[in-house]
Design a protein around this motif. Structure first.
Motif, mmCIF file in Angstrom:
data_model
loop_
_atom_site.group_PDB
_atom_site.id
_atom_site.type_symbol
_atom_site.label_atom_id
_atom_site.label_comp_id
_atom_site.label_asym_id
_atom_site.label_seq_id
_atom_site.Cartn_x
_atom_site.Cartn_y
_atom_site.Cartn_z
ATOM 1 N N ILE A 1 0.362 -3.943 0.180
ATOM 2 C CA ILE A 1 -0.609 -4.649 1.201
ATOM 3 C C ILE A 1 0.350 -5.222 2.487
ATOM 4 O O ILE A 1 -0.142 -5.991 3.033
ATOM 5 N N ARG B 1 -9.651 -9.359 -1.204
ATOM 6 C CA ARG B 1 -8.875 -8.470 -2.123
ATOM 7 C C ARG B 1 -8.489 -9.459 -3.156
ATOM 8 O O ARG B 1 -8.353 -9.098 -4.227
ATOM 9 N N ARG C 1 -6.671 -9.458 2.825
ATOM 10 C CA ARG C 1 -6.162 -10.075 1.713
ATOM 11 C C ARG C 1 -7.067 -11.135 0.738
ATOM 12 O O ARG C 1 -6.919 -11.142 -0.170
#
Length: 237
Positions: A67, A78, A75
């Motif tokens: 990432i 996620r 993020r």
């Protein structure tokens, strides 16, 4: 299972290297603490993990996925959410509106409802003050709101940056008790904290940062009993 891993990460502010060749991992279900003096690189590390800063070198992996170049808002979706240093709440918004902002990337309405219930269970004071503007709350209440807002993103990794900063002793004890409870509910936590006694006492593992470099690592108990750590950070000579 490794949830987060930093591999040889360095971060620069202009010509100044704030983090140097940092490598560490966070396992699923852990509380991991980063301790160190002001300017050691703790907040820089957190901002780099959350995507607010870009590494000059190295990689960041989350659940096995690279990432390193992923945008910060992706993020969050996620599974990485942060309660930042200084709380960063929206002072003109109500408690409810602040919490709702934490769930901006979610579409699962039933899951959001369950997380509202979770936050209000962890922080009953927020439930009592849903319509109160965040900026009119005490420092301890604002910290509760900052953590609650981060939880509304349903993170698998919760980043907490100096959650006890500026709080009265009774709030500090309460905040750390709730941090432990959040972890026991299944959320992995990476904690940056200057209150080294509290941070190490609750950490499965911990790292000591000095000028952007990890100088000590071990379990929380090991670092609590380490003579160099005790002298430098625990007020024991």
């Amino acid at each position: 299972m490794t949830l987060l891993e930093l591999k040889n990460v360095s971060v620069n502010y202009g010509r100044i290297e704030a983090i140097h060749d940092m490598s560490f991992a966070v396992q699923k279900g852990e509380i991991v603490s980063l301790i160190g003096a002001n300017g050691a690189g703790k907040t820089t590390t957190m901002k780099t993990i959350s995507g607010l800063l870009n590494p000059a070198t190295g990689t960041i992996e989350f659940e096995g996925e690279d990432i390193t170049k992923m945008k910060a808002h992706i993020r969050v979706v996620r599974g990485i959410s942060q309660a930042p240093e200084g709380r960063g709440i929206f002072p003109g918004m109500t408690v409810l509106e602040n919490l709702d902002m934490g769930a901006f990337g979610r579409k699962d309405r039933s899951g959001m409802a369950a997380d509202f219930d979770r936050v209000y269970s962890l922080f009953p004071r927020l439930a009592e003050r849903k319509t109160q503007q965040g900026g009119t709350m005490s420092g301890g209440e604002q910290q509760m709101l900052a953590i609650g807002r981060a939880l509304m993103a349903a993170p698998r990794l919760l980043l907490l940056d100096e959650p006890s900063m500026g709080l009265a002793p009774q709030f500090i004890k309460q905040i750390f008790r709730i941090i432990k409870e959040i972890n026991e509910q299944g959320t992995t936590i990476l904690l940056v904290e200057q209150n080294a006694n509290q941070a190490l006492a609750r950490a499965d593992r911990a790292f000591v940062l000095e000028t952007g470099t990890i100088t000590h690592r071990g379990t929380g108990k090991e670092l609590l009993s380490n003579p160099a750590v005790k002298e430098a950070y625990l007020g024991v000579g």
